[in-house]
Design an enzyme around this catalytic site. Structure first.
Site, PDB file in Angstrom:
ATOM      1  N   MET A  30       0.722  -1.426   0.048  1.00 45.17           N
ATOM      2  CA  MET A  30      -0.154  -0.359  -0.126  1.00 45.17           C
ATOM      3  C   MET A  30       0.877   1.511   0.396  1.00 45.17           C
ATOM      4  SD  MET A  30      -3.206  -0.749   1.789  1.00 45.17           S
ATOM      5  CE  MET A  30      -2.892  -0.831   3.673  1.00 45.17           C
ATOM      6  N   GLY A  31       2.665   0.707  -0.199  1.00 47.58           N
ATOM      7  CA  GLY A  31       2.780   2.204  -0.522  1.00 47.58           C
ATOM      8  C   GLY A  31       3.449   2.394   0.912  1.00 47.58           C
ATOM      9  N   LEU A  33       6.311   2.640   1.553  1.00 49.84           N
ATOM     10  CA  LEU A  33       7.253   2.138   1.852  1.00 49.84           C
ATOM     11  C   LEU A  33       8.553   2.477   2.450  1.00 49.84           C
ATOM     12  CD1 LEU A  33       7.634   0.846  -1.685  1.00 49.84           C
ATOM     13  CD2 LEU A  33       6.294   0.193  -0.245  1.00 49.84           C
ATOM     14  N   HIS A  34       8.918   1.167   3.645  1.00 49.57           N
ATOM     15  CA  HIS A  34      10.009   1.035   4.415  1.00 49.57           C
ATOM     16  C   HIS A  34      10.700  -0.025   3.788  1.00 49.57           C
ATOM     17  CE1 HIS A  34       8.147  -2.091   6.150  1.00 49.57           C
ATOM     18  NE2 HIS A  34       7.120  -0.871   5.857  1.00 49.57           N
ATOM     19  N   GLY A  36      11.123  -2.846   4.828  1.00 55.05           N
ATOM     20  CA  GLY A  36      10.678  -3.870   5.326  1.00 55.05           C
ATOM     21  C   GLY A  36       9.780  -4.646   4.248  1.00 55.05           C
ATOM     22  N   HIS A  37       9.389  -3.350   3.183  1.00 54.14           N
ATOM     23  CA  HIS A  37       8.910  -3.648   2.195  1.00 54.14           C
ATOM     24  C   HIS A  37      10.119  -4.107   0.980  1.00 54.14           C
ATOM     25  CE1 HIS A  37       5.597  -0.836   3.720  1.00 54.14           C
ATOM     26  NE2 HIS A  37       5.275  -2.032   2.859  1.00 54.14           N
ATOM     27  N   GLY A 149       5.031 -10.554   4.145  1.00 53.97           N
ATOM     28  CA  GLY A 149       5.364 -10.010   5.682  1.00 53.97           C
ATOM     29  C   GLY A 149       4.997 -10.670   6.893  1.00 53.97           C
ATOM     30  N   SER A 190       4.340   1.720   7.524  1.00 53.09           N
ATOM     31  CA  SER A 190       4.083   2.876   7.496  1.00 53.09           C
ATOM     32  C   SER A 190       3.152   3.458   8.620  1.00 53.09           C
ATOM     33  CB  SER A 190       3.015   2.714   6.224  1.00 53.09           C
ATOM     34  OG  SER A 190       3.550   1.517   5.456  1.00 53.09           O
TER      35      SER A 190
HETATM   36  P1  AMP Z   1       1.460  -2.583   3.164  1.00 54.81           P
HETATM   37  O1  AMP Z   1       2.195  -1.673   2.827  1.00 54.81           O
HETATM   38  O2  AMP Z   1       1.201  -2.652   4.847  1.00 54.81           O
HETATM   39  O3  AMP Z   1       0.331  -3.277   2.933  1.00 54.81           O
HETATM   40  O4  AMP Z   1       2.603  -3.958   3.670  1.00 54.81           O
HETATM   41  C1  AMP Z   1       2.929  -4.623   1.705  1.00 54.81           C
HETATM   42  C2  AMP Z   1       3.900  -5.970   2.406  1.00 54.81           C
HETATM   43  O5  AMP Z   1       5.058  -5.401   3.306  1.00 54.81           O
HETATM   44  C3  AMP Z   1       2.940  -7.242   3.440  1.00 54.81           C
HETATM   45  O6  AMP Z   1       3.114  -8.123   2.899  1.00 54.81           O
HETATM   46  C4  AMP Z   1       3.418  -6.454   4.560  1.00 54.81           C
HETATM   47  O7  AMP Z   1       3.693  -7.298   5.492  1.00 54.81           O
HETATM   48  C5  AMP Z   1       4.584  -6.629   4.600  1.00 54.81           C
HETATM   49  N1  AMP Z   1       5.741  -5.953   5.540  1.00 54.81           N
HETATM   50  C6  AMP Z   1       4.625  -4.883   6.010  1.00 54.81           C
HETATM   51  N2  AMP Z   1       6.173  -4.206   7.411  1.00 54.81           N
HETATM   52  C7  AMP Z   1       7.060  -5.299   7.159  1.00 54.81           C
HETATM   53  C8  AMP Z   1       8.187  -5.490   8.038  1.00 54.81           C
HETATM   54  N3  AMP Z   1       8.220  -5.033   8.973  1.00 54.81           N
HETATM   55  N4  AMP Z   1       8.924  -6.250   7.758  1.00 54.81           N
HETATM   56  C9  AMP Z   1       8.598  -7.132   6.372  1.00 54.81           C
HETATM   57  N5  AMP Z   1       7.881  -7.260   5.450  1.00 54.81           N
HETATM   58  C10 AMP Z   1       6.967  -5.439   5.871  1.00 54.81           C
END
Ligand code: AMP
Length: 284
Positions: A30-31, A33-34, A36-37, A149, A190
């Site tokens: 969902m953008g 980004l950090h 983790g993404h 994640g 995020s």
């Molecule tokens: P989101 O943008 O929050 O929907 O996350 C997109 C993907 O990134 C999802 O599969 C999350 O589980 C993964 N994700 C989010 N935060 C982390 C993190 N700290 N470490 C690893 N993956 C992550």
């Protein structure tokens, strides 16, 4: 990196790549980004010829409209980050492109009890929204590998269930990647961008509570440990939704521990307006 905003253009491009024998890894986001993404993109790059990343703030998975409105959008920064991480194709649709006939027509996904506990309980409709968007994205991208994640533990289980419901389990391999953390232990998210300096300092308590559960876990009943962590969160200024210890395989809450069952600790708590979640697998 190629940027696509239209489904038909992306579809056409990926069809050609597939015909040329290229494997496709997909990282939906969902953008905002950090690292983790980016770790998901890097993992996908190792295992696929082509890495597709989507950025779409999906309105159907926000049970709280304020959370949707305040969700951080940092698109220029995101684009600058994903290319060096190994992303080949960015899919950046608008809501109308993803839901041309509106959002109310979606089918119901039978997630069973998974939808009734933890995130499912506290965010009604959230996982139906997640399934709606992931179903659509999988149809569009048709990846060989999907990267998720562990940070969103229950979501990983829901999407695994979705793949079964759609008879895609044999076609798409789901890869669950470890949670990346800040140096003090806070899970990258995020939503951390929305924390004030003071809240950011407090936020690490969630990680410390997970560590406390891991270190103090012992055979027998678990109620006291859960209560202890809940009060620590409250004392630190959180409004916790839950601090649960559950079976790592099916998320059923565990009341006692036999010393063998693999468990996971999961916490969701508000710091003022910002809702944070985290989890940790406990030793079995
Ligand atoms: P989101 O943008 O929050 O929907 O996350 C997109 C993907 O990134 C999802 O599969 C999350 O589980 C993964 N994700 C989010 N935060 C982390 C993190 N700290 N470490 C690893 N993956 C992550």
């Amino acid at each position: 990196m190629i940027l696509y905003k239209k489904i038909t253009d992306l579809h056409k491009y990926l069809d050609t790549q597939r015909q040329n024998g290229k494997s496709i890894g997909f990282v939906p986001t969902m953008g905002a980004l950090h690292d983790g993404h980016l770790s998901l993109i890097e993992e996908a790059k190792k295992e696929n010829d082509l890495v597709v990343c989507s950025i779409f703030v999906n309105p159907t998975q926000f049970n709280d409209p304020r959370d949707f409105e305040k969700y951080p959008v940092t698109i220029d920064r995101d684009i600058a980050l994903i290319e060096p991480a190994g992303c080949d194709v960015l899919f950046l649709p608008v809501v109308q492109e993803m839901y041309p006939v509106g959002v109310k027509t979606g089918r119901h996904y039978d997630l069973g009890y998974l939808e009734t506990l933890l995130e499912g309980k506290y965010r009604p409709g959230h996982f139906q929204g997640v399934c709606m968007v992931v179903h659509r994205l999988l149809e569009i991208v048709m990846p060989d590998n999907l990267y998720l994640g562990q940070k969103d533990y229950q979501q990983c289980m829901v999407i695994t269930r979705l793949a079964e419901l759609l008879h895609l389990s044999d076609k798409i391999k789901i890869n669950i990647c470890p949670t990346l953390r800040e140096p003090d232990g806070l899970a990258m998210s995020s939503r951390n961008m929305r924390l004030s300096k003071e809240e950011r300092q407090k936020a690490v308590t969630i990680y410390q509570c997970l560590i406390e559960i891991k270190e103090q876990l012992k055979q027998g009943e678990l109620h006291q440990l859960k209560e202890k962590v809940l009060s620590r969160l409250v004392q630190a200024g959180f409004k916790p939704d839950y601090a649960e210890i559950a079976d790592a395989a099916n998320l059923q809450p565990a009341e006692t521990w036999d010393g063998k069952q693999q468990l996971v600790a999961l916490i969701a708590a508000y710091l003022n307006e910002v809702r944070l979640i985290d989890n940790m697998i406990l030793a079995s």
